[in-house]
Design an enzyme around this catalytic site. Structure first.
Site, PDB file in Angstrom:
ATOM      1  N   HIS A  50       6.115  -4.899   0.949  1.00 36.57           N
ATOM      2  CA  HIS A  50       4.919  -5.723   0.692  1.00 36.57           C
ATOM      3  C   HIS A  50       5.286  -6.933  -0.151  1.00 36.57           C
ATOM      4  O   HIS A  50       4.603  -7.281  -1.124  1.00 36.57           O
ATOM      5  CB  HIS A  50       3.823  -4.887   0.028  1.00 36.57           C
ATOM      6  CG  HIS A  50       3.233  -3.869   0.948  1.00 36.57           C
ATOM      7  ND1 HIS A  50       2.141  -4.102   1.745  1.00 36.57           N
ATOM      8  CD2 HIS A  50       3.619  -2.605   1.233  1.00 36.57           C
ATOM      9  CE1 HIS A  50       1.864  -3.033   2.467  1.00 36.57           C
ATOM     10  NE2 HIS A  50       2.752  -2.105   2.172  1.00 36.57           N
ATOM     11  N   TYR A 316       8.389   3.257  -6.137  1.00 34.46           N
ATOM     12  CA  TYR A 316       7.725   2.093  -6.718  1.00 34.46           C
ATOM     13  C   TYR A 316       8.402   1.692  -8.036  1.00 34.46           C
ATOM     14  O   TYR A 316       8.564   0.513  -8.340  1.00 34.46           O
ATOM     15  CB  TYR A 316       6.258   2.410  -6.997  1.00 34.46           C
ATOM     16  CG  TYR A 316       5.304   2.208  -5.849  1.00 34.46           C
ATOM     17  CD1 TYR A 316       5.558   2.740  -4.588  1.00 34.46           C
ATOM     18  CD2 TYR A 316       4.121   1.510  -6.029  1.00 34.46           C
ATOM     19  CE1 TYR A 316       4.658   2.567  -3.552  1.00 34.46           C
ATOM     20  CE2 TYR A 316       3.210   1.339  -4.999  1.00 34.46           C
ATOM     21  CZ  TYR A 316       3.484   1.863  -3.762  1.00 34.46           C
ATOM     22  OH  TYR A 316       2.581   1.696  -2.734  1.00 34.46           O
TER      23      TYR A 316
END
Length: 327
Positions: A50, A316
């Site tokens: 992303h 993450y």
């Protein structure tokens, strides 16, 4: 508050991106970082998935129904400041905005007691694979070969051997990409539990429904090879006033999947609109240094044992650390 989240909900990698692990060793968080780099190139200081996106700010106010039904800090009824980020999947910051791939919509709520609550959603109702090993295998099978192109026979064989990779591909093939970030419906895809007023944990999934309605690209817009318009369309829309989404919770039945994000719940489940997310401006750097780990939850919420959701926290965290250090 739960620990940090799994890997880039990039469930979003374009559907073409997802194969089988090369060995039998269980997938590790850094494996996903490496896989995204092979797919999209190594872009220093960028999100590893992303990478292309836009920040926005606004607020959230719970509905009276949400306040009455749940015992959760987010649903207190107080208006909470929120930082948002819309995005496209993969590590390529130049991905065209009309790519037939998922869009992401993440939010971080700031509560009066100083705690945070994150949500991370996609505009698709299912994830690309049922577990981290399969997702990693799909990414690896999608990686370019020595000629710079993916081995389509290898990728097809992987998908055939792993039918759980099919639902996302089928959904993307039958739905046009969104005209605007403001005209897409977004799905939580994972299962969570929210404490009710009776003290019991309720199994839920959720959606964010655009008050502007759902609108897709035209065939002509989809064919444009230089599509770069989502950020600008959001800015132009916000000049007319706030953009709002209804947060709708679906209540699961015992037979509904808890730990497989490739299995969609039936559409006839009971729902409750628990509040409104409102965006008032976009285009600043408010989300640049945020990590939207969906396992960061405020009081009243509990994450399921979905292995994809659990993997997101460490993946993450690795991506976040590399990004802040310029790697």
């Amino acid at each position: 508050m739960r620990k940090h989240s799994v890997f880039l909900l990039a469930a979003s990698v374009s559907i073409a991106a997802l194969p089988l692990a090369a060995d039998t060793k269980p997938a590790q968080p850094n494996d996903f970082i490496e896989a995204f780099a092979k797919l999209s190139g190594d872009h220093k200081g960028m999100r590893k998935n992303h990478a292309k996106g836009v920040c926005a700010v606004g607020d959230f106010t719970a509905s009276q129904e949400g306040v009455d039904h749940f015992d959760a800090d987010v649903f207190s009824g107080k208006t909470l400041p929120v930082v948002y980020r819309f995005s496209l999947p993969g590590g390529n910051p130049m991905i065209p905005d009309n790519a037939r791939a998922p869009r992401g919509f993440a939010a971080q709520f700031s509560l009066p007691n100083g705690s945070k609550h994150n949500i991370a959603t996609l505009n698709v109702p299912v994830f690309a694979a049922k577990d981290p090993d399969t997702f990693l295998g799909l990414l690896q099978a999608s990686a370019p070969a020595t000629d710079g192109k993916p081995d389509m026979a290898k990728l097809a064989a992987f998908k055939t051997a792993h039918p759980d990779t099919k639902p996302l591909e089928q959904w993307l093939g039958s739905h046009q990409p969104p005209y605007s970030y403001a005209t897409a419906e977004y799905f939580g895809i994972h299962t969570f539990y929210i404490r009710g007023k009776n003290g019991e944990q309720t199994k839920v999934r959720f959606q964010l429904k655009p008050q502007d309605g759902i609108k897709g690209l035209t065939d002509a817009e989809l064919a444009d090879k230089n599509g770069d318009f989502l950020s600008q369309r959001l800015t132009e829309r916000l000049q007319q006033g706030p953009v709002s989404f209804d947060w709708v919770v679906s209540f699961g039945q015992p037979e509904d999947s808890v730990n497989d994000p490739t299995q969609q719940w039936p559409d006839n489940r009971e729902t409750l609109t628990v509040g409104t997310l409102r965006l008032t401006s976009s285009g600043d750097d408010s989300c640049t240094k945020l990590n939207f780990d969906p396992n960061v939850l405020s009081l009243g919420f509990t994450a399921s044992d979905d292995p994809v959701l659990r993997m997101r926290s460490p993946a993450y965290a690795i991506s976040f650390g590399k990004r802040l250090s310029g790697q």
